[in-house]
Design a protein around this motif. Structure first.
Motif, PDB file in Angstrom:
ATOM      1  N   TYR A 137       0.842  -1.194   0.000  1.00 21.68           N
ATOM      2  CA  TYR A 137       0.000   0.000   0.000  1.00 21.68           C
ATOM      3  C   TYR A 137       0.880   1.248   0.000  1.00 21.68           C
ATOM      4  CZ  TYR A 137      -3.922   3.077   0.963  1.00 21.68           C
ATOM      5  OH  TYR A 137      -4.872   4.060   0.859  1.00 21.68           O
ATOM      6  N   ALA A 139       1.237   5.575  -2.034  1.00 20.10           N
ATOM      7  CA  ALA A 139       0.674   6.662  -2.836  1.00 20.10           C
ATOM      8  C   ALA A 139       1.686   7.081  -3.892  1.00 20.10           C
ATOM      9  CB  ALA A 139       0.304   7.852  -1.958  1.00 20.10           C
ATOM     10  N   ASN A 174     -16.146   2.130  -7.735  1.00 13.81           N
ATOM     11  CA  ASN A 174     -15.376   3.289  -7.262  1.00 13.81           C
ATOM     12  C   ASN A 174     -15.064   4.270  -8.381  1.00 13.81           C
ATOM     13  OD1 ASN A 174     -15.338   2.367  -4.673  1.00 13.81           O
ATOM     14  ND2 ASN A 174     -13.214   1.675  -4.679  1.00 13.81           N
ATOM     15  N   ILE A 177     -14.552   8.252  -7.964  1.00 17.68           N
ATOM     16  CA  ILE A 177     -13.457   8.932  -7.264  1.00 17.68           C
ATOM     17  C   ILE A 177     -12.445   9.544  -8.227  1.00 17.68           C
ATOM     18  CG2 ILE A 177     -13.699   7.443  -5.247  1.00 17.68           C
ATOM     19  CD1 ILE A 177     -11.177   5.995  -6.048  1.00 17.68           C
ATOM     20  N   SER A 187      -2.765  12.620  -6.449  1.00 18.89           N
ATOM     21  CA  SER A 187      -2.119  11.623  -5.604  1.00 18.89           C
ATOM     22  C   SER A 187      -3.034  10.405  -5.567  1.00 18.89           C
ATOM     23  CB  SER A 187      -1.901  12.174  -4.192  1.00 18.89           C
ATOM     24  OG  SER A 187      -1.370  11.169  -3.340  1.00 18.89           O
ATOM     25  N   ILE A 188      -2.515   9.256  -6.006  1.00 19.93           N
ATOM     26  CA  ILE A 188      -3.298   8.028  -6.093  1.00 19.93           C
ATOM     27  C   ILE A 188      -2.844   7.082  -4.988  1.00 19.93           C
ATOM     28  CG2 ILE A 188      -4.097   6.190  -7.607  1.00 19.93           C
ATOM     29  CD1 ILE A 188      -4.587   8.994  -8.719  1.00 19.93           C
ATOM     30  N   GLU A 189      -3.771   6.642  -4.156  1.00 22.69           N
ATOM     31  CA  GLU A 189      -3.448   5.699  -3.085  1.00 22.69           C
ATOM     32  C   GLU A 189      -4.038   4.332  -3.400  1.00 22.69           C
ATOM     33  OE1 GLU A 189      -4.376   6.937   0.853  1.00 22.69           O
ATOM     34  OE2 GLU A 189      -3.605   8.972   0.580  1.00 22.69           O
ATOM     35  N   ILE A 207      -7.437   0.844  -5.695  1.00 25.29           N
ATOM     36  CA  ILE A 207      -7.311   2.274  -5.398  1.00 25.29           C
ATOM     37  C   ILE A 207      -8.390   2.708  -4.410  1.00 25.29           C
ATOM     38  CG2 ILE A 207      -7.477   4.591  -6.402  1.00 25.29           C
ATOM     39  CD1 ILE A 207      -6.237   3.394  -8.952  1.00 25.29           C
ATOM     40  N   THR A 208      -7.955   3.403  -3.366  1.00 25.84           N
ATOM     41  CA  THR A 208      -8.880   3.870  -2.335  1.00 25.84           C
ATOM     42  C   THR A 208      -9.078   5.378  -2.367  1.00 25.84           C
ATOM     43  OG1 THR A 208      -7.058   4.041  -0.740  1.00 25.84           O
ATOM     44  CG2 THR A 208      -8.281   1.964  -0.801  1.00 25.84           C
ATOM     45  N   SER A 209      -8.148   6.105  -3.012  1.00 27.05           N
ATOM     46  CA  SER A 209      -8.252   7.564  -2.995  1.00 27.05           C
ATOM     47  C   SER A 209      -7.589   8.150  -4.230  1.00 27.05           C
ATOM     48  CB  SER A 209      -7.581   8.123  -1.732  1.00 27.05           C
ATOM     49  OG  SER A 209      -7.494   9.537  -1.782  1.00 27.05           O
ATOM     50  N   VAL A 210      -8.246   9.153  -4.821  1.00 17.32           N
ATOM     51  CA  VAL A 210      -7.668   9.959  -5.898  1.00 17.32           C
ATOM     52  C   VAL A 210      -7.832  11.410  -5.474  1.00 17.32           C
ATOM     53  CG1 VAL A 210      -7.789  10.626  -8.321  1.00 17.32           C
ATOM     54  CG2 VAL A 210      -8.230   8.252  -7.665  1.00 17.32           C
ATOM     55  N   GLU A 211      -6.732  12.022  -5.056  1.00 20.20           N
ATOM     56  CA  GLU A 211      -6.775  13.399  -4.553  1.00 20.20           C
ATOM     57  C   GLU A 211      -6.142  14.335  -5.576  1.00 20.20           C
ATOM     58  OE1 GLU A 211      -5.072  16.159  -0.868  1.00 20.20           O
ATOM     59  OE2 GLU A 211      -4.684  13.993  -0.910  1.00 20.20           O
TER      60      GLU A 211
END
Length: 246
Positions: A137, A139, A174, A177, A187-189, A207-211
């Motif tokens: 895991y 980013a 998802n 997102i 930023s891809i987590e 992927i859990t987050s795309v900021e």
């Protein structure tokens, strides 16, 4: 995650001739696998992505029978695993011929070949005992350049540090997102797979987050006048000169 695409990537300073040979045998391998598995009828393989600045090609299978597409993609990963572990490829001679021709491209310019699906990365190098680097895991920051939404959602990120393409796979459900992030720094987590030799990211799954990030950092000139300086204070040039001559 719908597994209907597969990618062939060449690393290094890739000459056009070697890339053309790789694409020829990539297409031949897909056709040979489909023939071996009796999965040719009713399936069309479409170019899904050709990444500029990187020797990467992704194809996507379209069919009313997705099981046929999945069979070929599973075979593609099995062939790559056999090549990596130096065991016999469990398919036809035609499949083995195309697979071995892809591996033969590796030389002092093409340093590695990567077989990629939505669930796996298999890297071939000229090292007889390749280093394995487990995915973990993390980013990755970069610019989202390619976004496709055809049955599954996959996009390409050019990471800010290496300026190389990173394949990103969203879990079904998802998709929202990443909406509105195309062309932006982000930023891809998620679970990051890395090149075993260089450590650079090659794929992100789960992927859990795309900021979305600011596209441009402020230039240092914009810092002018932030700090108040009293009248008669020496200029920056004078301070530097005094330090130099001390």
């Amino acid at each position: 995650m719908a597994d209907n695409a597969m990618t062939l990537a060449l690393d290094g300073n890739v000459p056009l001739r070697e890339f053309a040979i790789a694409i020829e045998h990539f297409a031949g391998l897909i056709d040979a696998l489909a023939s071996h598995m009796q999965a040719k009828d009713g399936v069309e393989w479409i170019i899904d992505d050709l990444v500029k600045r990187s020797a990467i090609a992704t194809v996507r299978g379209e069919s009313k029978n997705p099981q046929k597409v999945a069979q070929v993609i599973q075979g593609f990963a099995a062939v790559a695993t056999a090549l990596q572990t130096d065991v016999s490829i469990p398919y036809s001679n035609r499949v083995r011929t195309h697979a071995n021709q892809i591996r033969a491209i590796i030389n002092h310019q093409v340093t590695a070949v990567r077989f990629e699906t939505a669930t796996s990365d298999i890297v071939l190098t000229d090292n007889p005992t390749p280093l394995l680097l487990p995915a973990a895991y993390g980013a990755v920051e970069g610019r989202i350049q390619t976004l496709t939404n055809r049955v599954s959602l996959r996009f390409t990120l050019f990471d800010a540090f290496y300026d190389r393409a990173v394949s990103c796979y969203l879990e079904e459900g998802n998709e929202e997102i990443v909406l509105g992030a195309w062309g932006h720094m982000a930023s891809i987590e998620g679970i990051v797979a890395r090149d075993p030799d260089t450590g650079r990211p090659v794929a992100i799954r789960g992927i859990t987050s795309v900021e979305t990030l600011l596209d441009d950092m402020p230039h240092y000139h914009e810092a002018r006048s932030i700090l108040q300086v009293h009248d008669g204070a020496p200029s920056p040039e004078e301070i530097i000169r005094k330090l130099r001559d001390a």
